[in-house]
Scaffold this active site. Sequence first.
Site, mmCIF file in Angstrom:
data_model
loop_
_atom_site.group_PDB
_atom_site.id
_atom_site.type_symbol
_atom_site.label_atom_id
_atom_site.label_comp_id
_atom_site.label_asym_id
_atom_site.label_seq_id
_atom_site.Cartn_x
_atom_site.Cartn_y
_atom_site.Cartn_z
ATOM 1 C CG HIS A 1 -0.742 -73.707 -16.043
ATOM 2 N ND1 HIS A 1 0.604 -73.973 -15.909
ATOM 3 C CD2 HIS A 1 -0.980 -73.654 -17.371
ATOM 4 C CE1 HIS A 1 1.141 -74.088 -17.107
ATOM 5 N NE2 HIS A 1 0.206 -73.883 -18.008
ATOM 6 C CG ASP B 1 -0.125 -70.499 -19.743
ATOM 7 O OD1 ASP B 1 0.700 -71.396 -19.897
ATOM 8 O OD2 ASP B 1 -1.349 -70.704 -19.595
ATOM 9 C CG ASP C 1 -1.083 -77.031 -21.028
ATOM 10 O OD1 ASP C 1 -1.441 -78.059 -21.629
ATOM 11 O OD2 ASP C 1 -1.482 -75.899 -21.340
ATOM 12 C CG HIS D 1 3.358 -74.481 -22.652
ATOM 13 N ND1 HIS D 1 3.637 -74.856 -21.360
ATOM 14 C CD2 HIS D 1 2.142 -73.910 -22.605
ATOM 15 C CE1 HIS D 1 2.635 -74.530 -20.580
ATOM 16 N NE2 HIS D 1 1.711 -73.947 -21.297
#
Length: 910
Positions: free
Chosen positions: A14, A16, A126, A351
């Site tokens: 994941h 980010d 997420d 996000h």
Amino acid sequence: MDQSRKAHIISHTHWDREWYLPYEKHHVRLIELMDSLLETMEKDSEYRSFFLDGQTIIIEDYLQVRPEKKEQLEKLIADGRIMIGPWYILQDAYLTSSEANVRNMQIGHQDAERYGTVSKIGYFPDTFGLTGQIPQLMLQSGIDNAFFGRGVKPTGFNNTVSDSGYESSFSELMWEGPDGSKVLGILFANWYSNGNEVPVDEAEAKAFWDRKLADAEKFASTPELLYMNGCDHQPIQTDLPEGIRTAKKLYPDTEFIHSNFDDYLKAVREKLPRDLSSVKGELRSQRTDGWGTLVNTASARVYLKQMNQRGQTLLEKVAEPLASYASLLGKEYPHHLFTYAWKTLMQNHPHDSICGCSVDEVHREMVTRFEKSAHVAENIVDDSVRVIADAVDTSAFEQWGSDPLPLVVFNTTGWSRSGTVSIELDAKRLYFREGYSLEETSRRMKEIDLSGRVLVNAQGQAVPCTVEDLGLQFGYDLPDDRFRQPYMCRRVRLTFEASAIPAMGLTAYAWVKSEVKPAEVESLISNANVMENELIKVEIQGDGSFALTDKKNGQVYRDLAVYENTGDIGNEYMYKQPDGEAALTTKGQTAQISVLEDTPYRASIEIVHNWSIPAMADSKLDEEQHELVYYPNRKAQRSSEMVPMRIRTVVSLNRSGKGVEIEATMDNQAKDHRVRALFPTDLQASSHNVDSMFEVATRDNEPAAEWENPSYTAHQQAFVDVTTATAGLTVANQGLNEYEVLRDGRNTIAVTLLRSVGELGDWGYFPTPEAQCIGVHTVRMEVIPHQGDGMKSAYAEAYQFQIPWTVAQTGVHAGSVASTSAPLEWSHEELAFSSLKVNPKTGDLMLRWFNMAGTDTELKLKSSLPSQGVYKSSILEVEGAVQSFDDQASFTLPVKPHEIVTLGVKVSVK
């Protein structure tokens, strides 16, 4: 569980792009990860597949530094070993606009298709809550599933998972949107890292798999068990094949495979039980204790949300429609520039970025991206407007003699519009190339006679107008065929009310020499501190709040725009008011009130509060932050030291206005606090309506029984509305994404204007002093009363409040575009217009609406264009069966409840 148990191990990371480290520090780690992935896949054929986090931007980020790896990467993607798409980035669903979500899907597909197959996985690992229309967006994108980690079942500190109290019986469920669209939902019930770091050692593997198999079986509805081998920024597990061999040896009754989402979905669908839970609408963790929803990211660093609102609006509601209009006149639609501008903007939409919940370095870089995207959009707007304005027939203004100065007002909203506009006009120019000295230029400019001029519309009627002489100004042209052309000019600013400009259309005016005078109109200031037009009356009270009377039904709303201040000892993710603290408000505090503007088209009253609030939290907060005390358990209070907070509010009423506009400027010198504006409705309603992605969602005013958090804030986009059958109050905003309908007996709409905190939160202590938002902040809102029919009378006004007017100067000339015109027409109260752009593959005009209502309706589109037909499409703009317009150049389409409708119009360019 029977003998057919299968463990699907899906490798991923994941990613980010930026969060607790600045972008480039994460970027370096990404390069290392991708190098390792490619090397491992080349060496080990047993390392079968890898899911690239659902976002194609990872490829861009990698190849930016490693362009020599492109061929190797392309082959692994083509061979199906690395799965990419469907998104460009993993966005926050609530803080990005409807069209931004669509562009994200469109660009993600475009980029992925260049490498081969797009991964048709609705991936939201997420995302901080999921909007209700996502199932419809997935199906329109050819995706029949959604994988997600939040919204139905809570996750807590450092990604720990609750074992009970969630809405689905299993980790598999049916998720239904408000329109009836259904997708298979896969909840990461044990999070998207439940298969992380698979042990190779037998003893470690036995303990690991005993626990993991039991955890998955606790929630799974089939023997097909999902294990996500990766986590946030997790390096790939290069020895995973060996770990799988160990697991197979230990558990001969279980099939362990290095799987992928497609194979997993196929296996699950073959064995799904009939008694799956069905969850409908928004997934906002409503059925939880309310402490882990991450909802207050909607108010962290509000300035980012405001910049995002301006950037999204500029692209989708101004630049795209104007460029589409210009393309009808022969100008090439700049697809490449739009893609670049959208990508630059969307790099701020993950996000951890748009949510304002990263370290300070991240958000500094975001400001630059917002500006870069806006600069490209502004350039597109300028170029498009020049083409359109030059094609508008302004020859009627020749009758006014010497030097008429025409201008064109553009309405790029989906509804007819009236309102106050301003433009800076060059009354005269002298170019440097003409050889005048600066002294001569200055003298000539000062000698220009601006007297005796009046603003007229295309029918020759005088329009009330305020003129401000801006004096001598420098300017320049940038021609396409020669060097820049600087000039000096005499410039004026005109401000007036543009009236009934057609939807997606324009109207021409001119500032001319004339003795014709506008008709006299009464002042909108009807008494001291009172403003009034035909629809509403505004009475400013001594404390700066105001009463609003809806003259259509006599409903009076009192104590509007009182300011509230409370402490905040939470973090960028979640708000926490100190225990036992009483909120401070401006109610009853004397304000300085004066008339700021009294013109034929608008009245404005200035209100100044010189307020004192606590300077910060007490020293206990610093201690609790360093000790990683979970924010609901903190005991810090506010400091006894006080600092000034000056709030200057301008309340304005337009002559044709349906609402009252509010602009508030705050000089924030305090830390650890929150400021809200309060709008009591005094309406007896148990629910309220709120603008969300392609939906006006209805939410209960009271939380579910499981909710424990004293705060019940939620996300909004354009507006929130409390209504009864006969009266309603809508509060629109620009980039203020957090609100709460208070349980105070008055159903008060509280809109968060500012939230100041000093730490990131989540899994450690990351100080964020810039999240205290020290300095001057300006916010804008509009309060719109209605008669219980907000969809018909208030929501269009709220959507238009988001969108700036576009006004441009032009010359006197004939043209192919009428002085008041629009290329397309439509009307229906339940349909909200969303987008007008050009399809990059076909060149067709693409228009989109969504049905705000839960009932069937009908779209009737009328075209004045030389058209070859129209077709219904999807959000991916795939061409459908083309139909002809009828003899009246109209096309009628039935629209289902809450349906998102996209039409393609084939046109012949002039």
